[in-house]
Design a protein around this motif. Structure first.
Motif, PDB file in Angstrom:
ATOM      1  N   ASP A 278      28.189  38.539  40.308  1.00 43.58           N
ATOM      2  CA  ASP A 278      27.125  39.315  40.949  1.00 43.58           C
ATOM      3  C   ASP A 278      27.729  40.586  41.562  1.00 43.58           C
ATOM      4  O   ASP A 278      28.610  40.502  42.422  1.00 43.58           O
ATOM      5  CB  ASP A 278      26.474  38.460  42.039  1.00 43.58           C
ATOM      6  CG  ASP A 278      25.331  39.173  42.751  1.00 43.58           C
ATOM      7  OD1 ASP A 278      25.073  40.361  42.475  1.00 43.58           O
ATOM      8  OD2 ASP A 278      24.699  38.523  43.625  1.00 43.58           O
ATOM      9  N   PRO A 279      27.265  41.787  41.148  1.00 40.80           N
ATOM     10  CA  PRO A 279      27.852  43.013  41.695  1.00 40.80           C
ATOM     11  C   PRO A 279      27.638  43.182  43.190  1.00 40.80           C
ATOM     12  O   PRO A 279      28.396  43.911  43.842  1.00 40.80           O
ATOM     13  CB  PRO A 279      27.148  44.129  40.909  1.00 40.80           C
ATOM     14  CG  PRO A 279      25.903  43.514  40.374  1.00 40.80           C
ATOM     15  CD  PRO A 279      26.236  42.067  40.140  1.00 40.80           C
ATOM     16  N   ARG A 280      26.633  42.496  43.744  1.00 41.86           N
ATOM     17  CA  ARG A 280      26.368  42.602  45.178  1.00 41.86           C
ATOM     18  C   ARG A 280      26.659  41.288  45.911  1.00 41.86           C
ATOM     19  O   ARG A 280      26.217  41.088  47.038  1.00 41.86           O
ATOM     20  CB  ARG A 280      24.916  43.019  45.428  1.00 41.86           C
ATOM     21  CG  ARG A 280      24.584  44.390  44.864  1.00 41.86           C
ATOM     22  CD  ARG A 280      23.254  44.902  45.375  1.00 41.86           C
ATOM     23  NE  ARG A 280      22.960  46.222  44.856  1.00 41.86           N
ATOM     24  CZ  ARG A 280      22.106  47.078  45.408  1.00 41.86           C
ATOM     25  NH1 ARG A 280      21.457  46.711  46.505  1.00 41.86           N
ATOM     26  NH2 ARG A 280      21.871  48.259  44.882  1.00 41.86           N
ATOM     27  N   GLY A 281      27.411  40.426  45.274  1.00 43.39           N
ATOM     28  CA  GLY A 281      27.679  39.124  45.856  1.00 43.39           C
ATOM     29  C   GLY A 281      28.987  39.066  46.616  1.00 43.39           C
ATOM     30  O   GLY A 281      29.808  39.990  46.595  1.00 43.39           O
ATOM     31  N   ALA A 282      29.206  37.928  47.270  1.00 45.92           N
ATOM     32  CA  ALA A 282      30.390  37.744  48.106  1.00 45.92           C
ATOM     33  C   ALA A 282      31.667  37.658  47.280  1.00 45.92           C
ATOM     34  O   ALA A 282      32.731  38.101  47.725  1.00 45.92           O
ATOM     35  CB  ALA A 282      30.229  36.488  48.957  1.00 45.92           C
ATOM     36  N   GLU A 283      31.596  37.102  46.071  1.00 46.29           N
ATOM     37  CA  GLU A 283      32.814  36.914  45.280  1.00 46.29           C
ATOM     38  C   GLU A 283      33.446  38.261  44.926  1.00 46.29           C
ATOM     39  O   GLU A 283      34.659  38.452  45.065  1.00 46.29           O
ATOM     40  CB  GLU A 283      32.495  36.123  44.008  1.00 46.29           C
ATOM     41  CG  GLU A 283      33.742  35.794  43.190  1.00 46.29           C
ATOM     42  CD  GLU A 283      33.425  34.980  41.948  1.00 46.29           C
ATOM     43  OE1 GLU A 283      34.376  34.691  41.192  1.00 46.29           O
ATOM     44  OE2 GLU A 283      32.243  34.646  41.723  1.00 46.29           O
ATOM     45  N   ARG A 284      32.628  39.196  44.459  1.00 46.84           N
ATOM     46  CA  ARG A 284      33.178  40.521  44.140  1.00 46.84           C
ATOM     47  C   ARG A 284      33.726  41.199  45.389  1.00 46.84           C
ATOM     48  O   ARG A 284      34.817  41.778  45.362  1.00 46.84           O
ATOM     49  CB  ARG A 284      32.112  41.396  43.493  1.00 46.84           C
ATOM     50  CG  ARG A 284      32.655  42.771  43.104  1.00 46.84           C
ATOM     51  CD  ARG A 284      31.568  43.772  42.827  1.00 46.84           C
ATOM     52  NE  ARG A 284      32.127  45.048  42.383  1.00 46.84           N
ATOM     53  CZ  ARG A 284      31.425  46.167  42.330  1.00 46.84           C
ATOM     54  NH1 ARG A 284      30.151  46.190  42.679  1.00 46.84           N
ATOM     55  NH2 ARG A 284      31.998  47.296  41.930  1.00 46.84           N
ATOM     56  N   ALA A 285      32.970  41.167  46.477  1.00 45.93           N
ATOM     57  CA  ALA A 285      33.423  41.808  47.715  1.00 45.93           C
ATOM     58  C   ALA A 285      34.745  41.221  48.182  1.00 45.93           C
ATOM     59  O   ALA A 285      35.642  41.951  48.641  1.00 45.93           O
ATOM     60  CB  ALA A 285      32.355  41.663  48.801  1.00 45.93           C
ATOM     61  N   HIS A 286      34.899  39.908  48.065  1.00 49.19           N
ATOM     62  CA  HIS A 286      36.134  39.240  48.494  1.00 49.19           C
ATOM     63  C   HIS A 286      37.321  39.674  47.632  1.00 49.19           C
ATOM     64  O   HIS A 286      38.388  40.024  48.150  1.00 49.19           O
ATOM     65  CB  HIS A 286      35.942  37.729  48.409  1.00 49.19           C
ATOM     66  CG  HIS A 286      37.205  36.947  48.580  1.00 49.19           C
ATOM     67  ND1 HIS A 286      37.819  36.780  49.806  1.00 49.19           N
ATOM     68  CD2 HIS A 286      37.991  36.297  47.674  1.00 49.19           C
ATOM     69  CE1 HIS A 286      38.920  36.066  49.651  1.00 49.19           C
ATOM     70  NE2 HIS A 286      39.042  35.768  48.372  1.00 49.19           N
ATOM     71  N   ILE A 287      37.150  39.627  46.315  1.00 49.17           N
ATOM     72  CA  ILE A 287      38.253  39.997  45.420  1.00 49.17           C
ATOM     73  C   ILE A 287      38.661  41.445  45.649  1.00 49.17           C
ATOM     74  O   ILE A 287      39.851  41.780  45.718  1.00 49.17           O
ATOM     75  CB  ILE A 287      37.851  39.753  43.948  1.00 49.17           C
ATOM     76  CG1 ILE A 287      37.729  38.251  43.683  1.00 49.17           C
ATOM     77  CG2 ILE A 287      38.862  40.393  42.997  1.00 49.17           C
ATOM     78  CD1 ILE A 287      37.106  37.919  42.345  1.00 49.17           C
ATOM     79  N   GLU A 288      37.693  42.325  45.787  1.00 46.57           N
ATOM     80  CA  GLU A 288      37.988  43.735  46.032  1.00 46.57           C
ATOM     81  C   GLU A 288      38.722  43.924  47.355  1.00 46.57           C
ATOM     82  O   GLU A 288      39.682  44.709  47.441  1.00 46.57           O
ATOM     83  CB  GLU A 288      36.691  44.543  46.030  1.00 46.57           C
ATOM     84  CG  GLU A 288      36.886  46.042  46.191  1.00 46.57           C
ATOM     85  CD  GLU A 288      35.565  46.770  46.245  1.00 46.57           C
ATOM     86  OE1 GLU A 288      35.082  47.072  47.367  1.00 46.57           O
ATOM     87  OE2 GLU A 288      34.992  47.040  45.169  1.00 46.57           O
ATOM     88  N   ALA A 289      38.291  43.201  48.389  1.00 47.04           N
ATOM     89  CA  ALA A 289      38.941  43.327  49.698  1.00 47.04           C
ATOM     90  C   ALA A 289      40.389  42.873  49.632  1.00 47.04           C
ATOM     91  O   ALA A 289      41.295  43.514  50.196  1.00 47.04           O
ATOM     92  CB  ALA A 289      38.175  42.517  50.744  1.00 47.04           C
TER      93      ALA A 289
END
Length: 525
Positions: A278-289
């Motif tokens: 999901d582009p707006r989900g927690a998994e992407r945000a976490h990996i990017e962080a």
């Protein structure tokens, strides 16, 4: 195509020329310059110098710039380093002896010699068509007659006004306070400086009365700056650094800019199947962080003055990214990879211009923190940057404060060459956020198929200083999921960055995007 039921911006489409930047007056001046026969470089310089009047808390002739550009008919991307150096009297040992752990943020020690004016004069002479007198005329006009303060500018002005000291308060406050939206701001002293530059070129700024005015202001604060430091200022042509991401090629300005950090970050992210989540989900945000923590740690270790950056090849090597990616736990946040070693903030302007011949210019221009050092010259009101705060005082570090050195810079222009033939000059303002902003914009385009405007509009997050800043565009459920992974989640008072882009499509159409987080727009004809 965006959902027209929802608030948002449509792409701006044109064929003859276009500018995208953070203030509409600057975009209009750039387009007018193109219509008068100027090329993209003329238009970029005209707009950039005007931005110092429209957004003085962000940029001005007391600051630095970096430029990427591509000439008509060429595939080669060129770079120009318009960043200034520390004075010959810069002394890290003396600061350490005085008990300083970092270069004082608002002190004269943080003031490096402004490099942008020399760069603009060089580019006008070597690439432009119209000449400095024509290119600087709009900024001279607006500096003298004034501009109404825009909404985002008023917000930032109020937040940063406390940095101003002495004569700077008289020059940049209105009746002792930050101007409100719609109030007029004038800079007649800068208009006179620009008139002199238009007549006599870069020497009118770096020697004589204007330079003496800046030196006197710094000396009054205890600065070690001397006439020779200003007279010796010279921009430097350079070759960009580049990296591939799933068939697209990202060009960035080389050190002392932090553009290599964006390439490393994308190299790490390429180890994950982002397109499947999901582009707006927690998994992407976490990996990017987590990837950002690792990429910024490398930045803090390696990026410095070009003459002192020694391990750039290691930083950009695919095997380096692979080893770093293996450190990321998809379920748990790591502590910060290493303490940040220099000050990070968000104050910068960016613009991009493309002309009918398809010269493309990607230009970023800044005084670093809000109102820079807070020191302004007495006669002309030139506000001086505090780029020297980007140095470290760690003995032996490649980015150690020292005479004649350029500090690590947060400002980075970008240019993306897409596998489908699209060429896109772009930038994402926001100090330390910029590499993350570049990587996220590219990922939005490549992994999730967004158009440039949609890629700019999408919500952002940023691992910064031990917290994860998550914009309000994310849901509360995503914030809770990130907290469950161990992130300290905060909603930042100021939105993250501000993107501008122009996609040069194979069909000949220019597609402009401008971030709603800023006051600006894309304009074309």
């Amino acid at each position: 195509m965006r959902d027209l039921h929802l608030p948002g911006r449509s792409a701006v489409l044109a064929t003859e020329g276009m500018c995208a930047t953070s203030h509409p007056l600057a975009a209009q001046v750039a387009v007018d310059t193109l219509k008068r026969g100027g090329n993209a470089m003329d238009a970029a310089i005209a707009a950039a110098v005007l931005l110092g009047v429209c957004e003085p808390q962000m940029t001005g002739i007391g600051g630095d710039c970096f430029v990427l550009y591509r000439l008509p008919g060429e595939d080669r991307v060129r770079a120009l380093n318009g960043s200034g150096r520390a004075p010959a009297g810069a002394d890290a040992a003396a600061l350490r002896g005085a008990g300083q752990k970092t270069v004082p943020l608002r002190g004269p020690e943080a003031v490096t010699i402004p490099g942008a004016v020399d760069a603009f004069c060089h580019l006008s002479d070597s690439v432009g068509r119209l000449g400095l007198d024509a290119v600087l005329a709009p900024a001279i006009h607006y500096a003298e007659t004034g501009v109404p303060v825009a909404a985002r500018v008023a917000f930032d002005w109020s937040n940063d006004a406390d940095a101003l000291k002495g004569v700077a308060r008289d020059r940049y406050l209105v009746d002792g306070a930050a101007p409100r939206m719609g109030q007029m701001f004038r800079a007649p002293g800068q208009a006179e400086v620009l008139r002199r530059i238009a007549r006599h070129g870069r020497d009118a700024f770096y020697t004589g009365e204007v330079a003496e005015d800046m030196i006197a202001a710094l000396a009054a604060q205890g600065g070690a700056h001397a006439p020779g430091d200003f007279a010796a200022t010279a921009c430097s042509p350079a070759d960009p650094v580049s990296g591939a991401y799933k068939g697209d090629i990202l060009f960035e300005h080389p050190p002392n800019g932090q553009g290599a950090t964006a390439i490393l970050l994308l190299n790490i992210l390429s180890q994950f199947d982002l397109a499947a989540i999901d582009p707006r989900g927690a998994e992407r945000a976490h990996i990017e962080a987590e990837a950002a923590k690792l990429a910024y740690d490398a930045r803090n270790r390696f990026i410095a003055d070009p003459d002192h950056t020694a391990r750039l090849d290691h930083m950009l090597a695919p095997e380096t990214a692979s080893r770093l990616a293996a450190l990321i736990d998809p379920r748990r946040a790591m502590p910060a990879a290493a303490p940040l070693t220099e000050a990070i903030h968000r104050d910068t302007v960016y613009l991009t211009v493309v002309d009918r011949d398809r010269m493309a210019v990607s230009l970023i221009y800044s005084i670093f923190h809000g109102f820079g050092s807070g020191i302004a010259s007495e006669k002309f009101g030139i506000l001086l940057q505090n780029r020297g705060a980007g140095f470290t005082l760690e003995p032996g570090h490649p980015n150690e404060y020292g005479p004649g050195k350029r500090p690590m810079h947060t400002i980075i222009p970008g240019l993306l060459q897409r596998a489908d033939g699209v060429v896109m000059p772009f930038g994402v303002m926001g100090g330390g956020y910029q590499p993350t902003g570049h990587a996220r914009l590219v990922s939005n385009l490549v992994d999730f198929g967004l158009d440039p405007q949609g890629a700019a509009d999408a919500p952002r997050c940023f691992a910064d200083g031990g917290v994860l800043k998550v914009e309000r565009g994310y849901s509360d459920a995503v914030r809770a999921a990130l907290a469950d992974r161990g992130h300290e989640v905060v909603i930042p008072e100021t939105p993250l960055g501000g993107a501008q882009a122009i996609a040069i499509r194979p069909d000949g159409v220019l597609e402009g995007a401008s971030d709603a987080r800023k006051d600006g727009c894309a304009l074309g004809y």
